[in-house]
Scaffold this motif. Structure first.
Motif, PDB file in Angstrom:
ATOM      1  N   PRO A  47      -0.345   6.064  23.315  1.00  0.00           N
ATOM      2  CA  PRO A  47      -0.087   6.425  24.720  1.00  0.00           C
ATOM      3  C   PRO A  47      -0.344   5.271  25.663  1.00  0.00           C
ATOM      4  O   PRO A  47      -1.143   4.371  25.370  1.00  0.00           O
ATOM      5  N   GLN A  48       0.312   5.329  26.835  1.00  0.00           N
ATOM      6  CA  GLN A  48       0.123   4.298  27.847  1.00  0.00           C
ATOM      7  C   GLN A  48      -1.344   4.234  28.254  1.00  0.00           C
ATOM      8  O   GLN A  48      -1.985   5.246  28.496  1.00  0.00           O
ATOM      9  N   GLN A  49      -1.887   3.050  28.298  1.00  0.00           N
ATOM     10  CA  GLN A  49      -3.279   2.879  28.682  1.00  0.00           C
ATOM     11  C   GLN A  49      -3.454   3.175  30.164  1.00  0.00           C
ATOM     12  O   GLN A  49      -2.717   2.679  31.005  1.00  0.00           O
ATOM     13  N   LEU A  50      -4.427   4.010  30.486  1.00  0.00           N
ATOM     14  CA  LEU A  50      -4.706   4.361  31.874  1.00  0.00           C
ATOM     15  C   LEU A  50      -5.823   3.480  32.392  1.00  0.00           C
ATOM     16  O   LEU A  50      -6.874   3.338  31.763  1.00  0.00           O
ATOM     17  N   THR A  51      -5.587   2.893  33.543  1.00  0.00           N
ATOM     18  CA  THR A  51      -6.592   2.033  34.164  1.00  0.00           C
ATOM     19  C   THR A  51      -7.520   2.876  35.029  1.00  0.00           C
ATOM     20  O   THR A  51      -7.067   3.614  35.896  1.00  0.00           O
ATOM     21  N   THR A  52      -8.810   2.796  34.769  1.00  0.00           N
ATOM     22  CA  THR A  52      -9.775   3.520  35.588  1.00  0.00           C
ATOM     23  C   THR A  52      -9.889   2.842  36.943  1.00  0.00           C
ATOM     24  O   THR A  52     -10.126   1.641  37.033  1.00  0.00           O
ATOM     25  N   VAL A  53      -9.700   3.613  38.004  1.00  0.00           N
ATOM     26  CA  VAL A  53      -9.742   3.062  39.356  1.00  0.00           C
ATOM     27  C   VAL A  53     -11.051   3.458  40.008  1.00  0.00           C
ATOM     28  O   VAL A  53     -11.298   4.624  40.275  1.00  0.00           O
ATOM     29  N   GLU A  54     -11.909   2.497  40.247  1.00  0.00           N
ATOM     30  CA  GLU A  54     -13.201   2.731  40.891  1.00  0.00           C
ATOM     31  C   GLU A  54     -13.088   2.339  42.360  1.00  0.00           C
ATOM     32  O   GLU A  54     -13.149   1.165  42.720  1.00  0.00           O
ATOM     33  N   LEU A  55     -12.868   3.346  43.216  1.00  0.00           N
ATOM     34  CA  LEU A  55     -12.594   3.067  44.622  1.00  0.00           C
ATOM     35  C   LEU A  55     -13.813   2.537  45.367  1.00  0.00           C
ATOM     36  O   LEU A  55     -13.675   1.919  46.421  1.00  0.00           O
ATOM     37  N   SER A  56     -15.002   2.780  44.857  1.00  0.00           N
ATOM     38  CA  SER A  56     -16.201   2.305  45.547  1.00  0.00           C
ATOM     39  C   SER A  56     -16.526   0.859  45.212  1.00  0.00           C
ATOM     40  O   SER A  56     -17.364   0.244  45.857  1.00  0.00           O
ATOM     41  N   ALA A  57     -15.852   0.311  44.199  1.00  0.00           N
ATOM     42  CA  ALA A  57     -16.124  -1.064  43.808  1.00  0.00           C
ATOM     43  C   ALA A  57     -15.601  -2.029  44.857  1.00  0.00           C
ATOM     44  O   ALA A  57     -14.653  -1.748  45.585  1.00  0.00           O
ATOM     45  N   ALA A  58     -16.246  -3.189  44.949  1.00  0.00           N
ATOM     46  CA  ALA A  58     -15.804  -4.206  45.902  1.00  0.00           C
ATOM     47  C   ALA A  58     -14.398  -4.668  45.541  1.00  0.00           C
ATOM     48  O   ALA A  58     -14.062  -4.809  44.372  1.00  0.00           O
ATOM     49  N   TYR A  59     -13.595  -4.897  46.555  1.00  0.00           N
ATOM     50  CA  TYR A  59     -12.206  -5.286  46.306  1.00  0.00           C
ATOM     51  C   TYR A  59     -11.832  -6.428  47.234  1.00  0.00           C
ATOM     52  O   TYR A  59     -12.051  -6.356  48.445  1.00  0.00           O
ATOM     53  N   SER A  60     -11.302  -7.475  46.669  1.00  0.00           N
ATOM     54  CA  SER A  60     -10.880  -8.632  47.452  1.00  0.00           C
ATOM     55  C   SER A  60      -9.355  -8.664  47.500  1.00  0.00           C
ATOM     56  O   SER A  60      -8.692  -8.771  46.469  1.00  0.00           O
ATOM     57  N   GLU A  61      -8.794  -8.520  48.679  1.00  0.00           N
ATOM     58  CA  GLU A  61      -7.335  -8.499  48.835  1.00  0.00           C
ATOM     59  C   GLU A  61      -6.745  -9.881  48.598  1.00  0.00           C
ATOM     60  O   GLU A  61      -7.115 -10.850  49.259  1.00  0.00           O
ATOM     61  N   ASN A  62      -5.832  -9.952  47.643  1.00  0.00           N
ATOM     62  CA  ASN A  62      -5.088 -11.182  47.379  1.00  0.00           C
ATOM     63  C   ASN A  62      -3.707 -11.021  48.000  1.00  0.00           C
ATOM     64  O   ASN A  62      -2.906 -10.222  47.516  1.00  0.00           O
ATOM     65  N   PRO A  63      -3.391 -11.735  49.067  1.00  0.00           N
ATOM     66  CA  PRO A  63      -2.104 -11.539  49.746  1.00  0.00           C
ATOM     67  C   PRO A  63      -0.905 -11.884  48.878  1.00  0.00           C
ATOM     68  O   PRO A  63       0.210 -11.459  49.173  1.00  0.00           O
ATOM     69  N   GLN A  64      -1.095 -12.639  47.810  1.00  0.00           N
ATOM     70  CA  GLN A  64       0.026 -13.044  46.960  1.00  0.00           C
ATOM     71  C   GLN A  64       0.176 -12.188  45.710  1.00  0.00           C
ATOM     72  O   GLN A  64       1.022 -12.463  44.877  1.00  0.00           O
ATOM     73  N   GLN A  65      -0.642 -11.146  45.589  1.00  0.00           N
ATOM     74  CA  GLN A  65      -0.518 -10.249  44.442  1.00  0.00           C
ATOM     75  C   GLN A  65       0.221  -8.978  44.834  1.00  0.00           C
ATOM     76  O   GLN A  65      -0.086  -8.364  45.853  1.00  0.00           O
ATOM     77  N   LEU A  66       1.189  -8.599  44.009  1.00  0.00           N
ATOM     78  CA  LEU A  66       1.874  -7.315  44.147  1.00  0.00           C
ATOM     79  C   LEU A  66       2.073  -6.781  42.729  1.00  0.00           C
ATOM     80  O   LEU A  66       2.984  -7.190  42.017  1.00  0.00           O
ATOM     81  N   ILE A  67       1.188  -5.907  42.314  1.00  0.00           N
ATOM     82  CA  ILE A  67       1.118  -5.403  40.928  1.00  0.00           C
ATOM     83  C   ILE A  67       0.953  -6.599  39.989  1.00  0.00           C
ATOM     84  O   ILE A  67      -0.094  -7.215  39.990  1.00  0.00           O
ATOM     85  N   ASP A  68       2.011  -6.950  39.223  1.00  0.00           N
ATOM     86  CA  ASP A  68       1.898  -8.067  38.288  1.00  0.00           C
ATOM     87  C   ASP A  68       2.518  -9.355  38.820  1.00  0.00           C
ATOM     88  O   ASP A  68       2.605 -10.347  38.095  1.00  0.00           O
ATOM     89  N   LEU A  69       2.964  -9.351  40.080  1.00  0.00           N
ATOM     90  CA  LEU A  69       3.466 -10.574  40.704  1.00  0.00           C
ATOM     91  C   LEU A  69       2.304 -11.311  41.358  1.00  0.00           C
ATOM     92  O   LEU A  69       1.514 -10.704  42.089  1.00  0.00           O
ATOM     93  N   HIS A  70       2.210 -12.609  41.129  1.00  0.00           N
ATOM     94  CA  HIS A  70       1.124 -13.385  41.713  1.00  0.00           C
ATOM     95  C   HIS A  70       1.623 -14.466  42.674  1.00  0.00           C
ATOM     96  O   HIS A  70       0.845 -15.323  43.093  1.00  0.00           O
ATOM     97  N   ASP A  71       2.914 -14.401  42.993  1.00  0.00           N
ATOM     98  CA  ASP A  71       3.482 -15.325  43.979  1.00  0.00           C
ATOM     99  C   ASP A  71       4.225 -14.547  45.064  1.00  0.00           C
ATOM    100  O   ASP A  71       5.185 -15.026  45.644  1.00  0.00           O
ATOM    101  N   PHE A  72       3.751 -13.325  45.334  1.00  0.00           N
ATOM    102  CA  PHE A  72       4.433 -12.480  46.318  1.00  0.00           C
ATOM    103  C   PHE A  72       4.266 -13.035  47.730  1.00  0.00           C
ATOM    104  O   PHE A  72       3.219 -13.563  48.098  1.00  0.00           O
ATOM    105  N   ASP A  73       5.323 -12.875  48.524  1.00  0.00           N
ATOM    106  CA  ASP A  73       5.261 -13.247  49.935  1.00  0.00           C
ATOM    107  C   ASP A  73       6.337 -12.464  50.682  1.00  0.00           C
ATOM    108  O   ASP A  73       7.283 -11.933  50.082  1.00  0.00           O
ATOM    109  N   TYR A  74       6.193 -12.383  51.992  1.00  0.00           N
ATOM    110  CA  TYR A  74       7.205 -11.770  52.853  1.00  0.00           C
ATOM    111  C   TYR A  74       8.182 -12.845  53.305  1.00  0.00           C
ATOM    112  O   TYR A  74       7.775 -13.863  53.869  1.00  0.00           O
ATOM    113  N   VAL A  75       9.457 -12.618  53.078  1.00  0.00           N
ATOM    114  CA  VAL A  75      10.498 -13.546  53.526  1.00  0.00           C
ATOM    115  C   VAL A  75      10.792 -13.308  55.002  1.00  0.00           C
ATOM    116  O   VAL A  75      10.874 -14.242  55.806  1.00  0.00           O
TER     117      VAL A  75
END
Length: 342
Positions: A39-67
């Protein structure tokens, strides 16, 4: 003679073995819910954990930007309407700007804000047309992923990302397709304080709100001839969890945040509605509220356009999808006829 018979039997055995292998392969490929698939692996999402927003990440894209970019929401914005649109759907965007998304409803002082979501195009001439359209109307938001059906997941999560990072003070995200009618005057009524007593937004909590015409027990399509085919490796279950068809979805701001963070920590899945509002909402313990009673069906639409209506009958919030420009214009004219104030 004996040697020839033995060779013939050996050849027949090899052919039988080959045919048997082909038969087993066909069973493996087409039998639903093969038990050998992990079965598809489910990622546990811990909403209380610290999260650092990466503006260039969009799911599996790491060079995302707004044109094509948009300025952040103003403090008075209470609902952001994001319209999924294909780059070539210029006429559909024009119809919306003349009707339910017109400046008469969505002005600079309005609590509503609207823009159209598009992906990147590979043609310079088309990009120049989009830039000219944005210069004129100022209502496009373009990501640098290629626009296409199986990149709708990026477009959907881009909407969550932009709202989360630039409009989180708003109460509501409304995600719609460009072939529906959103009853913006009625939405404004729902956003007024105090709420009307028959408001669906009054009957639901301001938090943990995921509102749509819910789909239950949709079977996973395995056929190679289908546009919506999903392999066992992508998703092993027979049915999808409850999810929202993408023509109209309403999210409270906290739900946007939870779904966005879950998407950023998950693997890509090509069916955006199933992924965001089905898989991710299930993982994030978000319950879907049914919008169906407030969706104008095709039969009701035809009745309204053929017979006309009184203003107090126009209590729907959205129409069904695949509306023509003529139907959208006709429905908008009913407000002018009834002198509806907004």
């Amino acid at each position: 003679m004996y040697r020839k018979i033995k060779q013939l039997l050996a050849a027949s055995s090899n052919i039988s073995l080959f045919l048997w292998a082909i038969f087993c392969l066909l069973i493996y490929l087409f039998m639903p819910d093969s038990p050998r698939i992990v079965p598809q692996q489910l990622t546990t999402v811990e909403l209380s954990a610290a999260y650092s927003e990466n503006p260039q990440q969009l799911i599996d894209l790491h060079d995302f930007d707004y044109v094509i970019k948009q300025p952040p929401c103003k403090p008075h914005t209470r609902a952001l309407i994001m319209v999924h649109s294909a780059p070539l759907n210029i006429d559909k965007r024009s119809v919306i700007r003349r009707t339910w998304g017109s400046p008469s409803v969505i002005s600079t002082s309005s609590p509503l804000r609207l823009f159209f979501l598009i992906g990147a195009v590979g043609d310079d001439a088309m990009q120049s047309m989009l830039l000219a359209e944005h210069t004129r109307h100022g209502d496009l938001l373009q990501g640098n992923f290629l626009d296409g059906y199986f990149n709708l997941t990026y477009k959907h999560v881009m909407a969550l990302k932009w709202f989360h990072t630039r409009c989180e003070q708003a109460q509501l995200l409304v995600k719609v397709d460009d072939d529906i009618y959103l009853n913006t005057p009625q939405l404004l009524e729902h956003l007024r304080s105090p709420f009307p007593t028959d408001s669906i937004l009054e009957q639901t909590p301001s938090e943990n709100l995921l509102l749509c015409a819910i789909r239950n027990r949709d079977r996973v399509i395995r056929s190679y001839s289908s546009k919506w085919r999903v392999s066992f490796w992508e998703y092993s279950g027979r049915y999808y969890p409850p999810f929202c068809p993408g023509f109209a979805v309403f999210y409270s701001s906290d739900v946007v945040r939870r779904l966005y963070l879950a998407a950023q920590r998950s693997s890509f899945f090509k069916l955006d509605d199933v992924f965001v509002t089905g898989l991710l909402s299930k993982r994030s313990n978000i319950t879907i509220t049914d919008l169906t009673p407030y969706v104008l069906s095709p039969e009701e639409l035809n009745f309204l356009l053929s017979r006309g209506t009184e203003s107090d009958q126009l209590k729907f919030l959205v129409s069904w999808h695949e509306m023509s420009a003529q139907q959208i214009n006709g429905l908008w004219q009913l407000y002018d006829i009834d002198n509806t104030s907004y």
